[in-house]
Design an enzyme around this catalytic site. Sequence first.
Site, PDB file in Angstrom:
ATOM      1  N   HIS A 134     -52.585   8.725  33.750  1.00 36.31           N
ATOM      2  CA  HIS A 134     -51.338   8.188  33.202  1.00 36.31           C
ATOM      3  C   HIS A 134     -50.209   8.150  34.225  1.00 36.31           C
ATOM      4  O   HIS A 134     -50.056   9.036  35.056  1.00 36.31           O
ATOM      5  CB  HIS A 134     -50.907   9.015  31.986  1.00 36.31           C
ATOM      6  CG  HIS A 134     -50.714  10.477  32.295  1.00 36.31           C
ATOM      7  ND1 HIS A 134     -49.534  10.997  32.773  1.00 36.31           N
ATOM      8  CD2 HIS A 134     -51.562  11.524  32.190  1.00 36.31           C
ATOM      9  CE1 HIS A 134     -49.655  12.297  32.937  1.00 36.31           C
ATOM     10  NE2 HIS A 134     -50.881  12.648  32.597  1.00 36.31           N
ATOM     11  N   ASP A 135     -49.454   7.065  34.165  1.00 39.38           N
ATOM     12  CA  ASP A 135     -48.211   6.898  34.933  1.00 39.38           C
ATOM     13  C   ASP A 135     -48.410   6.774  36.436  1.00 39.38           C
ATOM     14  O   ASP A 135     -47.449   6.871  37.203  1.00 39.38           O
ATOM     15  CB  ASP A 135     -47.237   8.053  34.652  1.00 39.38           C
ATOM     16  CG  ASP A 135     -46.934   8.204  33.172  1.00 39.38           C
ATOM     17  OD1 ASP A 135     -46.333   7.287  32.596  1.00 39.38           O
ATOM     18  OD2 ASP A 135     -47.324   9.228  32.571  1.00 39.38           O
TER      19      ASP A 135
ATOM     20  N   GLY B 201     -52.047  12.642  36.943  1.00 42.31           N
ATOM     21  CA  GLY B 201     -50.884  11.934  36.418  1.00 42.31           C
ATOM     22  C   GLY B 201     -49.746  11.807  37.414  1.00 42.31           C
ATOM     23  O   GLY B 201     -49.517  12.678  38.251  1.00 42.31           O
TER      24      GLY B 201
END
Length: 265
Positions: free
Chosen positions: A122-123, A140
Amino acid sequence: MSVEIHPTSIVSPKAKLGVNVKIGPFCIVEEDVEIGDNTELISHVSVKKYTTIGSNCKIYEGSVIGGIPQHLGFKNEETYVKIGNNVTVREYVTIHRGTSFDDGITKIEDNCYLMAYVHIAHDCKVGHDTILANAVTLAGHVKVGNFVFIGGLTPIHQFCRIGDYAMVGGASAVDKDVPPYTRAAKNHVLLYGLNLVGLKRRGFSTDQIKILKEAYRILFRKSATLQEGIKEVEQKFSDIPEIQNLLEFVKTTKRGIAPEASKRG
């Protein structure tokens, strides 16, 4: 120039498919997905909602794009995966959506090549013309620059950054930032000078490389502290774009910069 969808695949009527998109056997394309012109899903590919894939991409067997993040604080917010143009995604790659703890976007820029079993959490942000070899794992919020190569079986700690034109050797463990133009390897990762092969392949001149070598020497080998090195490099080379890029990266580190190998004996 029509869309081709294999009869064994399930494609939401709310997905937006560009011209000449090809979807092979046993794929799933959910709602709120956009796929650009001439992109092909080979087979057994899952594209989850809130995913955008650009034009001329090729996604191979078993890949899952847009899965929800592996984050205990995620509350099913509307977050995204955005993939650029001319991106190759090989077998069993996983790319997860962003979270509300960042800007909510996991992004892969144009002309990237993601080899088998790559995981992008994520991200994360991956710059253009970057290659991630087999089983590279980004935790992340990792940021990878443009024209980067990361060798296989390399995990990268959350919030770490890899600068433009850097090369990270295979089976390394990255727990600190790797500056632009450098070569890094080992577990845990150390700096081993400039990525000379990569710089030459990308057209850097002899003079540019000479200046970068001197800046590297001052920052990471000569100076007692990083702040002293920054000050000296600014005095000598601050008007040169490549040096500005290097200094900006070093100044803004939060994880710290990977140590120079010669200082670790």
